[in-house]
Design an enzyme around this catalytic site. Structure first.
Site, PDB file in Angstrom:
ATOM      1  N   HIS A   1       0.838  -1.208   0.000  1.00 59.00           N
ATOM      2  CA  HIS A   1       0.000   0.000   0.000  1.00 59.00           C
ATOM      3  C   HIS A   1       0.871   1.256   0.000  1.00 59.00           C
ATOM      4  O   HIS A   1       0.621   2.188  -0.783  1.00 59.00           O
ATOM      5  CB  HIS A   1      -0.916  -0.017   1.226  1.00 59.00           C
ATOM      6  CG  HIS A   1      -1.666   1.252   1.443  1.00 59.00           C
ATOM      7  ND1 HIS A   1      -2.927   1.486   0.931  1.00 59.00           N
ATOM      8  CD2 HIS A   1      -1.328   2.400   2.118  1.00 59.00           C
ATOM      9  CE1 HIS A   1      -3.327   2.690   1.278  1.00 59.00           C
ATOM     10  NE2 HIS A   1      -2.373   3.271   2.001  1.00 59.00           N
ATOM     11  N   GLU A   2       1.888   1.282   0.852  1.00 62.66           N
ATOM     12  CA  GLU A   2       2.775   2.446   0.906  1.00 62.66           C
ATOM     13  C   GLU A   2       3.539   2.620  -0.408  1.00 62.66           C
ATOM     14  O   GLU A   2       3.727   3.746  -0.887  1.00 62.66           O
ATOM     15  CB  GLU A   2       3.753   2.311   2.072  1.00 62.66           C
ATOM     16  CG  GLU A   2       3.102   2.266   3.449  1.00 62.66           C
ATOM     17  CD  GLU A   2       2.303   3.521   3.748  1.00 62.66           C
ATOM     18  OE1 GLU A   2       2.700   4.608   3.282  1.00 62.66           O
ATOM     19  OE2 GLU A   2       1.279   3.416   4.438  1.00 62.66           O
TER      20      GLU A   2
ATOM     21  N   HIS B   1       1.501   4.398  -3.014  1.00 64.38           N
ATOM     22  CA  HIS B   1       1.550   5.867  -2.982  1.00 64.38           C
ATOM     23  C   HIS B   1       2.747   6.371  -3.786  1.00 64.38           C
ATOM     24  O   HIS B   1       2.644   7.371  -4.510  1.00 64.38           O
ATOM     25  CB  HIS B   1       1.665   6.354  -1.533  1.00 64.38           C
ATOM     26  CG  HIS B   1       0.393   6.270  -0.762  1.00 64.38           C
ATOM     27  ND1 HIS B   1      -0.776   6.859  -1.173  1.00 64.38           N
ATOM     28  CD2 HIS B   1       0.103   5.664   0.430  1.00 64.38           C
ATOM     29  CE1 HIS B   1      -1.728   6.642  -0.288  1.00 64.38           C
ATOM     30  NE2 HIS B   1      -1.224   5.908   0.692  1.00 64.38           N
TER      31      HIS B   1
ATOM     32  N   GLU C   1      -5.864   7.085  -1.183  1.00 59.90           N
ATOM     33  CA  GLU C   1      -5.834   5.876  -0.363  1.00 59.90           C
ATOM     34  C   GLU C   1      -6.505   4.708  -1.082  1.00 59.90           C
ATOM     35  O   GLU C   1      -6.020   3.573  -1.029  1.00 59.90           O
ATOM     36  CB  GLU C   1      -6.520   6.132   0.984  1.00 59.90           C
ATOM     37  CG  GLU C   1      -5.784   7.109   1.885  1.00 59.90           C
ATOM     38  CD  GLU C   1      -4.373   6.653   2.212  1.00 59.90           C
ATOM     39  OE1 GLU C   1      -4.156   5.438   2.393  1.00 59.90           O
ATOM     40  OE2 GLU C   1      -3.485   7.526   2.271  1.00 59.90           O
TER      41      GLU C   1
ATOM     42  N   ASP D   1      -4.669   1.238  -2.089  1.00 59.24           N
ATOM     43  CA  ASP D   1      -5.257  -0.062  -1.749  1.00 59.24           C
ATOM     44  C   ASP D   1      -5.371  -0.947  -2.982  1.00 59.24           C
ATOM     45  O   ASP D   1      -5.066  -2.145  -2.936  1.00 59.24           O
ATOM     46  CB  ASP D   1      -6.649   0.129  -1.134  1.00 59.24           C
ATOM     47  CG  ASP D   1      -6.597   0.511   0.341  1.00 59.24           C
ATOM     48  OD1 ASP D   1      -5.497   0.487   0.927  1.00 59.24           O
ATOM     49  OD2 ASP D   1      -7.661   0.834   0.898  1.00 59.24           O
TER      50      ASP D   1
END
Length: 418
Positions: free
Chosen positions: A280-281, A284, A358, A362
């Site tokens: 997930h990070e 980004h 976000e 995801d």
């Protein structure tokens, strides 16, 4: 009614409107939590313990009640600072004794900001050693808490005060376009801080150690390689010395980039769940969310500096709050105090944008993992461990939340075709 009096009335009305909105949103959220307090929401009955859910409701209510008190105190302090005449008195006191040199004016800005921040310390202390302690999150000591604040003050003196000197000096050096030069200086300072903070500042507060050799490290490095995310190392941060809350992030740029995991996160999640969180990070990063948000933040600060420069030309802006329009420095303080009243109403738009990112992160994590089970399990554990609110009022979450709620994230993940 004179122009200055009208400005005072408008400013006071806007301050009170923000305060009423804050209390109303908190009240809505409290009612939502109480309405759902009797049982775990159906979507989470199989994965969240009723006792843990009950504690999360109590935690939500306790934080909300503290926020209402803090918001009220902040409003009172703001009204006193703007309308009591104490700021003009303090400014005249400094000018009379120290003159209007650049170091003296920068010192006035620095000390004023420091004094206005002092009323927040009791709330921070109570939150840490009463509220967080009551719900089992606090692991810090009063000594460490005080040391952290002293370190923060020292950093502000070493970094913040010279920056204020530069900005005030730029007003003298660059004339009417000072605001553009000041914005550029602030932006450059922020970018340098992003580069050097992980190397020089963060280790001053926390200990960072390499993730030990083993299955987890190999799995996370394989994920980074698979996604094209080059990182210098995977570090473990001793977040547990202050709190049992957990997190994961990456810092630095280029070859200095590091993946950082809280030690509490490693304790709470399985290897697959940690991989999903890291994916997930990385999402980004791959979606370039951070540069985009930095650009938006830079643009908003540019607009703010321009607005400040225009207000600084208006005599009524000074006189409305008791100053004489002979020095631009009071405009900095006044703008800093008043601008929050306006930016408050734009925060839902910023958070809406953040929540969109976000969802994208995801989706990237789910596609990278080729399944949603690990990410869902990680999110549910983190929500449970952190006693996060499962049933926020839609108005409240829409206004304040930078992340979607757990239910919103799971519904979005369920719609993916993997």
């Amino acid at each position: 009614m004179s122009g200055s009096s009208l400005v005072c009335v408008i400013a006071l009305a806007l301050i009170l409107a923000r305060w009423v909105a804050e209390l109303w949103l908190e009240r809505l959220n409290q009612r939502s939590a109480l309405e759902h307090a009797s049982a775990v929401p159906d979507a989470f009955k199989e994965s969240i313990d009723p006792a843990a859910y009950a504690r999360s409701v109590k935690y939500t209510l306790a934080k909300s009640q503290l926020s209402q008190i803090e918001e009220t105190c902040d409003t009172i302090i703001l009204v006193i600072a703007l309308f009591s005449g104490i700021l003009p008195w303090a400014f005249n006191f400094v000018v009379t004794r120290l003159g209007n040199s650049v170091p003296a004016m920068a010192g006035f800005l620095f000390v004023t900001g420091l004094v206005l921040a002092l009323p927040g310390l009791p709330f921070a202390w109570y939150s840490q050693f009463r509220l967080e302690e009551r719900f089992g999150f606090n692991t810090t000591t009063p000594k460490l808490w005080l040391i952290d604040r002293l370190k923060g003050l020292l950093l502000a003196m070493v970094l913040g005060y010279p920056l204020l000197i530069l900005i005030v000096k730029l007003v003298e050096w660059t004339g009417a376009r000072w605001w553009l030069w000041a914005w550029g200086s602030l932006l450059g300072f922020q970018l340098l801080l992003m580069v050097f903070a992980p190397i020089l500042i963060m280790p001053w507060f926390n200990k960072f150690t390499p993730l030990p050799e083993g299955v987890l490290r190999e799995r996370l490095l394989a994920l980074a390689q698979r996604t094209g995310f080059q990182a210098r190392s995977i570090q473990v941060m001793d977040g547990s010395k202050r709190s049992r809350h957990s997190n994961a992030f990456f810092t630095g740029f280029g070859r200095f980039r590091r993946i950082v995991l809280f030690d509490t996160l490693i304790q709470q999640l399985t290897a697959a769940e940690l991989e999903a969180v890291l994916a997930h990070e990385i999402g980004h990063y791959k979606k370039r969310h951070i540069p985009k948000m930095l650009a938006a933040s830079a643009a908003s600060s540019l607009v703010a500096f321009y607005a400040l420069s225009e207000l600084a030309k208006q005599d009524w802006f000074y006189r409305a709050f008791g100053f004489e329009p002979v020095n631009i420095v009071p405009a900095f303080i006044l703008f800093a105090l008043v601008s929050g009243v306006f930016s408050f109403w734009f925060s839902p738009l910023w958070n809406l944008w953040s929540r969109r990112y976000e969802y994208q992160a995801d989706k990237f994590a789910a596609e990278t993992m080729r399944e949603i089970i690990s990410l869902e399990a990680a999110l549910r554990k983190l929500i449970t461990k952190n006693l996060s609110n499962l049933t926020p009022h839609p108005f409240y979450s829409g206004f304040y939340y930078s992340h979607p709620t757990l239910m919103e994230r799971e519904e979005a993940l369920a719609r993916l075709s993997l």
